[in-house]
Scaffold this motif. Structure first.
Motif, short mmCIF file in Angstrom:
data_model
loop_
_atom_site.label_atom_id
_atom_site.label_comp_id
_atom_site.label_asym_id
_atom_site.label_seq_id
_atom_site.Cartn_x
_atom_site.Cartn_y
_atom_site.Cartn_z
N ASN A 72 32.47 36.07 36.21
CA ASN A 72 32.14 34.65 36.21
C ASN A 72 33.35 33.79 36.51
OD1 ASN A 72 29.45 35.10 35.63
ND2 ASN A 72 29.77 35.02 33.41
N LEU A 73 34.46 34.16 35.88
CA LEU A 73 35.69 33.37 36.07
C LEU A 73 36.14 33.45 37.53
CD1 LEU A 73 37.67 31.68 34.37
CD2 LEU A 73 39.07 33.71 34.14
N ALA A 122 34.31 34.15 40.24
CA ALA A 122 33.39 33.52 41.16
C ALA A 122 33.45 32.00 41.04
CB ALA A 122 31.97 34.00 40.88
N ARG A 123 33.62 31.50 39.84
CA ARG A 123 33.51 30.06 39.66
C ARG A 123 34.83 29.33 39.87
NH1 ARG A 123 31.60 28.41 34.50
NH2 ARG A 123 30.41 26.69 35.35
N PHE A 124 35.94 29.96 39.51
CA PHE A 124 37.23 29.27 39.60
C PHE A 124 38.10 29.77 40.77
CE2 PHE A 124 36.00 27.96 35.42
CZ PHE A 124 36.63 26.75 35.23
N SER A 176 31.55 40.77 32.60
CA SER A 176 30.88 39.57 33.12
C SER A 176 31.81 38.36 33.05
CB SER A 176 29.57 39.30 32.37
OG SER A 176 29.85 38.86 31.06
N GLY A 177 32.68 38.34 32.04
CA GLY A 177 33.64 37.24 31.92
C GLY A 177 34.57 37.17 33.13
#
Lengths: 462, 477
Positions: A88-89, A91-93, A84-85
């Motif tokens: 998330n990283l 998708a977001r950054f 998930s890390g």
């Protein structure tokens, strides 16, 4: 000709260490990639302490993400956190490169990081689409913190980056790969400056100069998300397989050059940092050898300016003064050689690592020096403290971590290396190359003047 | 519904519950802001680990204790001086002098665990290390030993080792079992620290002397000399600080905390636990106090004065200090009036400071956030915020960017990790965790903070950020 006396460590304990753990070196290396993001697979402290340290030293933000392992991960493993890390990283950054940096906890738990990355890639593709996902590269960097130190972590990271990302083509690119080691933005800029004076294009593996010394121009900043300017572009890293050769300027960073040499039949050279005249000469000669380019007058004039400065001040203020040097193995050896070039005595050199290059390099310096050099390998600041109480010196050269000790001992400290947090600008001013040598001549001499001539300032009238 | 999903959080919608926008029409306690839960993996979090919580906050401020970190070299090096500035004086409560000033800032010991220790266990190495440490610094009065991720995972029994070494060395050797991965934040380390100190130390020693006006000052870590400011006020009131927990404290002071007449709890996030435990077992009552900002400072000195029947002395201190700072406060207020501010502290400073900053500096608090605050802290933040204020639990850098864009703070009070990030966005930032030019506590401390906020906002650099194509004044107006 003098000798190297190796003083053995007499303790099990480490007291006031001058090294830290592998992940720091890896985070530093990944930070030098343009839109590169370190993702620390460990507890929050593992990223926070390093971010804190970087912010304190560079006075810049350090973007480092973490998978935030807690008790449940200690029991069931960190699979969920890493997958998930990464998702998330990504998708977001939307970074170009994510470097997964392992730690004590993820190594001890025995997480199958390679397997998790594979799964994460599938998930990222599902979430962002195949095309967007394929643009985000993931580099696995194994850095168990209970093995060696940050220098090993840096070495492991550069090798992993090169091994994962390099893409060989049929044609040479005419460029030179340079591995700078854990140095400051000013040093990296100096390397680029020297290369440009030689008419050489370099690929820095990796280039932390702009990411850790970035302009404040809010209207021009890369925002949503904010990225520090610069870093080595992914395309350049991919291209490093097609270069003329690889030079590592840190004797601890030898794995990537060896790997490139083996895979792509590319010459490589690993040396100590090009600090001082002879080491920089040697670097320039290597560049010449690998590229065939001439040593230009511009660069020899820069060299001449340092020699001029040395001729002016060394014999009057510096000659015969004893120096204690501590810190990064590659930088301390370079510093030892340079203070000897200044006519000073590198009385004691202390480093937190045990590294065969370091011993051999320092032996070479000892041979050139007029007096024996005492060497503390794999030791700590407490060992140096005890040594200096018995064997006082005129000057200490090393990081801010020795500041209180230097104050208590009454020895002036010239700050070099990492971390320097109680003075400003040291990260910007190079110590590498001829210009670095010039900075050192000025800085060291002024430190000596402050301490030893302040009481008799009339001596400085001419 | 006062929760808010920021644009940057669309991929991690669970963040919505952590971000609250104050709306006084909302029934009180209707929306429970999520907090003290695990950070979402892959975030750029500002949080630390449990080891940082116990060593970095609680015990690192004690002047006569040697710290042994049972870890690979990394945690030891990060535990050395990488936390707040906790200066100490060498004077001891019995009138003797400790041989090293700022000993706590100068020395840290580690077991330097390597691969074979991870495989075969590190307890033997820990014993050797403690012995060596005791030999190296024979004058320390206790040795504190810390678990880390590594030792937590390999299962070394620190308590057993410490018990054995305590018997061998004849001084307290105390294990703090807060491995880095324990709990969602450093707050877990505070908790473990409190319980460990209470269980193992409080009640084990007697103070050299006592008075009728003895207090424990709990949760005051002497950041940048904070404690010394408060000590002066108490001295003036004739109140004796018998024990500090733990700024500029000695090991002995922790052991005789049960002998005080009253405990004051300054940092209510990190240290209420121990005050409660002491009250339960020894009947020493505690007051939660707040010395940030002139009004809270006066209010709480009055409360302490009342407890001891020293109301007149309290009034005298308040009058004297207020007279000293009022002109400066007026000046800073004239300069800071109406400026928008975001207070992003670790624990309770976000709710301590919001009102004083509005009241005495006239600033407009637009955002509040905490890194490791719990529910009680967010309740206070919510209560003290005006409508429309955004209150964020565990903000990450992407969220910070969005909050800067949407709320346009003209200054952020935060930590060093965020400071330079805010600068890059064009927003000045002052360090509120370790302070810039502190102390920030008490009357004069508030003025120091006001000065740092003022100098940050009025730093001429902010006006020079953009290059102007035209010579100023050339554009004919």
């Amino acid at each position: 000709m003098s000798e190297l006396n190796v003083i053995k460590k007499e303790r099990t304990a480490v007291i006031n260490p001058i090294v830290t753990c592998q992940p720091l070196g890896a985070m530093y290396a990944v930070s030098g990639i343009e839109r590169g993001m370190p993702l620390v697979h460990g507890s929050q402290g593992c990223s926070t302490f390093v971010r804190y340290g970087f912010a304190r030293h560079f006075r810049e933000p350090a973007d480092i993400a973490v998978t935030s392992l807690h008790e449940d991960a200690a029991v069931f493993g960190g699979r969920k956190n890493l997958i998930s890390g990464l998702g998330n990283l990504a998708a977001r950054f939307k970074p170009d490169v994510m470097g997964v940096v392992t730690t004590c906890s993820s190594e001890i738990i025995g997480d199958d990081v390679a397997g998790f990355i594979k799964t994460a890639k599938v998930e990222i593709a599902k979430k962002m689409g195949e095309e967007a996902a394929s643009k985000i590269k993931i580099v696995q960097i194994n850095t168990p913190s209970f093995v060696e130190h940050q220098f090993k972590g840096y070495d492991n990271a550069i090798k992993a980056i090169v091994d994962t990302l390099a893409e060989p083509k049929d044609e040479e690119n005419g460029k030179l790969n340079i591995i700078p080691g854990i140095v400051n933005p000013g040093d990296i800029r100096e390397i680029k400056h020297m290369l440009s004076l030689m008419g050489v294009e370099g690929i820095l593996l990796t280039d932390t100069s702009d990411p850790f010394d970035s302009p404040l121009r809010p209207s021009k900043a890369d925002k949503n998300p904010y990225y520090q300017k610069g870093g080595t572009p992914l395309a350049d890293i991919q291209d490093c397989a097609n270069s003329l050769g690889t030079i590592s300027l840190a004797n601890y960073a030898s794995s990537a050059p060896a790997s490139l040499e083996k895979k792509y039949n590319m010459p490589s050279k690993v040396s100590e940092a090009p600090i001082g005249i002879q080491n920089t000469d040697s670097f320039i000669r290597t560049v010449k050898k690998f590229t065939g380019n001439d040593v230009t007058d511009e660069i020899l004039d820069e060299r001449g300016i340092v020699i001029d400065a040395m001729a002016d001040v060394a014999s009057r203020y510096l000659f015969g003064r004893k120096v204690a040097i501590y810190g990064d193995p590659s930088i301390t050896v370079g510093m030892a050689r340079f203070v000897a070039e200044l006519g000073m005595i590198p009385k004691v050199v202390c480093t937190g690592v045990k590294n065969e290059y370091f011993v051999n390099d320092l032996k070479k310096v000892a041979k050139e020096s007029d007096e024996d050099i005492d060497a503390l390998f794999g030791q700590d600041l407490r060992a140096l403290d005890v040594y200096l109480k018995e064997n006082p010196v005129d000057l200490m050269i090393g990081s801010s971590d020795g500041r209180l000790m230097a104050k208590d001992l009454g020895i002036p400290l010239y700050r070099v290396g990492y971390p320097v947090y109680d003075r400003v600008g040291y990260q910007r001013r190079p110590i590498i190359g001829y210009n670095g040598a010039l900075n050192l001549v000025d800085g060291i001499t002024n430190t000596i003047l402050d301490k030893y001539y302040e009481t008799q300032d009339w001596k400085l009238q001419q | 519904m006062p929760f808010c999903l920021l644009d940057v959080d669309k991929d991690i919608p669970e963040r919505e519950q952590h971000i609250y926008i104050k709306d006084s029409k909302e029934p009180k306690g209707h929306c429970k802001q999520r907090c003290n839960t695990n950070t979402i993996p892959g975030s750029m979090t500002e949080r630390g680990c449990a080891f940082a919580g116990v060593k970095g906050v609680i015990t690192g401020a004690i002047k006569d204790v040697l710290h042994v970190v049972h870890s690979p070299v990394g945690c030891t090096s990060y535990g050395n001086g990488t936390t707040k500035r906790y200066p100490t004086r060498p004077e001891m409560p019995d009138g003797s002098v400790f041989p090293v000033e700022n000993f706590n800032l100068k020395h840290i010991v580690g077991t330097d665990l390597t691969e074979s220790d991870v495989v075969f266990g590190g307890m033997k190495k820990l014993k050797t290390t403690i012995r060596e440490a005791a030999k190296e610094y024979p004058f320390v009065n206790a040795i504190y030993v810390y678990a880390t991720c590594t030792t937590g995972l390999i299962g070394d029994d620190l308590d057993a080792v410490c018990k054995e070494m305590q018997a061998e060395l004849g001084k307290d050797v105390v294990a703090f079992n807060a491995p880095g991965f324990a709990g969602p934040t450093q707050s877990k380390g505070h908790h473990v620290g409190n319980y460990t100190i209470f269980e193992k130390l409080v009640g084990t020693k007697e103070p050299p002397k006592t008075t009728d006006y003895d207090i424990n000052l709990i949760g005051e870590y002497n950041i940048d000399g904070d404690y010394w400011v408060l000590e002066k006020y108490f001295d003036d009131m004739g109140i004796n600080v018998l024990s500090k927990f733990t700024g500029d404290a000695t090991h002995g002071e922790l052991c005789w905390m049960h002998k005080a007449k009253l405990s004051l709890v300054r940092c209510q996030r990190s240290a209420t636990y121990v005050a409660k435990l002491i009250e339960e077992k020894y009947g020493v009552p505690y007051l939660k106090v707040d010395f940030f900002g002139p009004e809270y400072c006066a209010e709480n000195l009055r409360a302490v004065g009342k407890y001891f029947g020293k109301e007149i002395e309290a009034e005298a201190v308040i009058k004297k200090e207020m007279e000293k700072i009022q002109p400066e406060l007026d000046f800073y207020k004239s300069k800071l009036q109406g400026k928008k501010i975001w207070i992003s502290a670790g624990g309770p400073k976000s709710w301590h400071l919001s009102k004083p900053i509005e009241q005495y500096l006239g600033m407009d608090v637009v955002a509040l956030s905490g890194l490791f605050e719990h529910e009680d802290g967010y309740e206070k933040m919510q209560e003290r915020a005006k409508d429309g204020t955004i209150i964020i639990d565990d903000p990450n850098t992407l969220e910070m960017e969005e909050v800067v864009e949407k709320y346009q703070p003209e200054i952020v009070l935060g930590g060093i990790k965020e400071k330079y990030f805010f600068h890059k966005l064009g927003v000045p930032s002052v360090m509120i965790h370790s302070y810039e030019n502190g102390p920030y506590i008490g009357f004069e401390g508030f003025v120091n903070m006001a000065r740092d906020i003022y100098t940050a906002i009025y730093n001429p650099a902010w006006k020079l950020m953009e290059f102007e194509d035209e010579e100023p004044g050339d554009s004919n107006e």
